[in-house]
Design a protein around this motif. Structure first.
Motif, PDB file in Angstrom:
ATOM      1  N   MET A   1      -4.528   7.839  -1.487  1.00 18.59           N
ATOM      2  CA  MET A   1      -4.999   9.164  -1.930  1.00 18.59           C
ATOM      3  C   MET A   1      -6.282   9.048  -2.750  1.00 18.59           C
ATOM      4  SD  MET A   1      -3.070  11.273  -0.484  1.00 18.59           S
ATOM      5  CE  MET A   1      -3.747  12.714  -1.264  1.00 18.59           C
ATOM      6  N   ALA A   2      -6.526   7.873  -3.311  1.00 20.72           N
ATOM      7  CA  ALA A   2      -7.752   7.659  -4.086  1.00 20.72           C
ATOM      8  C   ALA A   2      -8.997   7.681  -3.195  1.00 20.72           C
ATOM      9  CB  ALA A   2      -7.677   6.326  -4.826  1.00 20.72           C
ATOM     10  N   VAL A   3      -8.838   7.360  -1.927  1.00 20.86           N
ATOM     11  CA  VAL A   3      -9.996   7.298  -1.022  1.00 20.86           C
ATOM     12  C   VAL A   3     -10.686   8.657  -0.900  1.00 20.86           C
ATOM     13  CG1 VAL A   3     -10.784   6.753   1.319  1.00 20.86           C
ATOM     14  CG2 VAL A   3      -9.072   5.309   0.207  1.00 20.86           C
ATOM     15  N   PRO A   4      -9.972   9.724  -0.524  1.00 21.81           N
ATOM     16  CA  PRO A   4     -10.676  11.010  -0.451  1.00 21.81           C
ATOM     17  C   PRO A   4     -11.096  11.541  -1.819  1.00 21.81           C
ATOM     18  CG  PRO A   4      -8.365  11.280   0.138  1.00 21.81           C
ATOM     19  CD  PRO A   4      -8.620   9.813   0.006  1.00 21.81           C
ATOM     20  N   VAL A   5     -10.360  11.213  -2.862  1.00 26.18           N
ATOM     21  CA  VAL A   5     -10.756  11.664  -4.208  1.00 26.18           C
ATOM     22  C   VAL A   5     -12.122  11.090  -4.563  1.00 26.18           C
ATOM     23  CG1 VAL A   5     -10.222  11.492  -6.673  1.00 26.18           C
ATOM     24  CG2 VAL A   5      -8.406  12.044  -5.043  1.00 26.18           C
ATOM     25  N   PHE A   6     -12.275   9.779  -4.407  1.00 21.01           N
ATOM     26  CA  PHE A   6     -13.573   9.154  -4.683  1.00 21.01           C
ATOM     27  C   PHE A   6     -14.617   9.589  -3.657  1.00 21.01           C
ATOM     28  CE2 PHE A   6     -11.049   5.709  -6.912  1.00 21.01           C
ATOM     29  CZ  PHE A   6     -11.453   6.082  -8.184  1.00 21.01           C
ATOM     30  N   GLY A   7     -14.189   9.837  -2.423  1.00 17.67           N
ATOM     31  CA  GLY A   7     -15.115  10.294  -1.392  1.00 17.67           C
ATOM     32  C   GLY A   7     -15.704  11.660  -1.710  1.00 17.67           C
ATOM     33  N   PHE A   8     -14.850  12.598  -2.129  1.00 15.13           N
ATOM     34  CA  PHE A   8     -15.350  13.924  -2.502  1.00 15.13           C
ATOM     35  C   PHE A   8     -16.269  13.838  -3.717  1.00 15.13           C
ATOM     36  CE2 PHE A   8     -11.888  15.893   0.025  1.00 15.13           C
ATOM     37  CZ  PHE A   8     -12.659  16.821   0.700  1.00 15.13           C
ATOM     38  N   ALA A   9     -15.910  13.005  -4.690  1.00 19.73           N
ATOM     39  CA  ALA A   9     -16.758  12.854  -5.876  1.00 19.73           C
ATOM     40  C   ALA A   9     -18.117  12.286  -5.489  1.00 19.73           C
ATOM     41  CB  ALA A   9     -16.068  11.956  -6.904  1.00 19.73           C
TER      42      ALA A   9
ATOM     43  N   VAL B   1     -15.398   2.908  -1.470  1.00 18.96           N
ATOM     44  CA  VAL B   1     -15.307   1.840  -0.472  1.00 18.96           C
ATOM     45  C   VAL B   1     -14.196   0.856  -0.842  1.00 18.96           C
ATOM     46  CG1 VAL B   1     -16.533  -0.119   0.551  1.00 18.96           C
ATOM     47  CG2 VAL B   1     -17.691   2.078   0.291  1.00 18.96           C
ATOM     48  N   LEU B   2     -14.104   0.475  -2.107  1.00 21.95           N
ATOM     49  CA  LEU B   2     -13.043  -0.438  -2.533  1.00 21.95           C
ATOM     50  C   LEU B   2     -11.665   0.178  -2.318  1.00 21.95           C
ATOM     51  CD1 LEU B   2     -14.547  -2.006  -5.769  1.00 21.95           C
ATOM     52  CD2 LEU B   2     -13.961  -3.192  -3.641  1.00 21.95           C
ATOM     53  N   ALA B   3     -11.518   1.451  -2.649  1.00 22.71           N
ATOM     54  CA  ALA B   3     -10.233   2.117  -2.435  1.00 22.71           C
ATOM     55  C   ALA B   3      -9.878   2.122  -0.948  1.00 22.71           C
ATOM     56  CB  ALA B   3     -10.266   3.539  -2.982  1.00 22.71           C
ATOM     57  N   ALA B   4     -10.864   2.361  -0.094  1.00 19.21           N
ATOM     58  CA  ALA B   4     -10.615   2.364   1.351  1.00 19.21           C
ATOM     59  C   ALA B   4     -10.169   0.984   1.831  1.00 19.21           C
ATOM     60  CB  ALA B   4     -11.861   2.816   2.104  1.00 19.21           C
ATOM     61  N   ILE B   5     -10.838  -0.036   1.359  1.00 23.83           N
ATOM     62  CA  ILE B   5     -10.496  -1.405   1.778  1.00 23.83           C
ATOM     63  C   ILE B   5      -9.122  -1.800   1.259  1.00 23.83           C
ATOM     64  CG2 ILE B   5     -11.084  -3.845   1.469  1.00 23.83           C
ATOM     65  CD1 ILE B   5     -14.074  -2.898   1.470  1.00 23.83           C
ATOM     66  N   VAL B   6      -8.888  -1.570  -0.025  1.00 23.78           N
ATOM     67  CA  VAL B   6      -7.645  -2.005  -0.661  1.00 23.78           C
ATOM     68  C   VAL B   6      -6.445  -1.171  -0.209  1.00 23.78           C
ATOM     69  CG1 VAL B   6      -6.475  -2.170  -2.896  1.00 23.78           C
ATOM     70  CG2 VAL B   6      -8.796  -3.024  -2.650  1.00 23.78           C
TER      71      VAL B   6
END
Length: 156
Positions: A62-70, A10-15
């Protein structure tokens, strides 16, 4: 672990996605002002800054889908329809950004910066605004899917 991964997602998506959404939306009117000569070097500087924000934060995004998949993997929801739809929409949004928004921003920036052709076709900022709106709509849809999550156990 789920709470940490979800928080990072969520933080990656916002930031990351937030600045791209705002800067990309501000770009077409800024380039129109620069093309009309309003604001001089400041207007061109604004266009250059907005494009840089879009480029840099798209990379960080790119961190958003990485953290999302995890997160989805830990939660065991990788096969859920709402998540698959979100993944497809996220891929579409990334495609729109990389293939349609950023190249048009680059071309318009080159035109107003004086490093290339001095005029861009008049429809280009409007076309860019359309693709930017599509990008924003895709991200809004993903956000809604992430909040509503069919089959959610939160009771919301």
């Amino acid at each position: 672990m789920t709470k940490i991964l979800l928080s990072l997602h969520v933080l990656a998506a916002i930031v990351a996605v937030g600045p791209v959404t705002v800067a990309a939306s501000m770009f077409p009117p800024a380039v129109r002002r620069a093309q009309m000569g309003g604001g001089g070097a400041d207007a061109v500087g604004t266009v250059r800054l907005l494009h840089r924000i879009c480029r840099v934060y798209a990379g960080i995004g790119m961190a958003v889908p990485v953290f999302g998949f995890a997160t989805a993997s830990v939660m065991g929801v990788l096969g859920d329809a709402w998540l698959i739809a979100s993944i497809a929409l996220t891929a579409a949004a990334a495609g729109v950004l990389v293939a349609l928004v950023l190249p048009r921003q680059e071309a318009l920036l080159t035109a107003v910066d004086g490093d290339g052709p001095t005029t861009a076709p008049p429809h280009r900022p409007a076309q860019l605004a359309m693709f930017t709106g599509l990008f924003n709509l895709l991200w809004a849809t993903v956000t809604i899917l992430m909040i509503i999550r069919p089959g959610s156990t939160t009771g919301a």
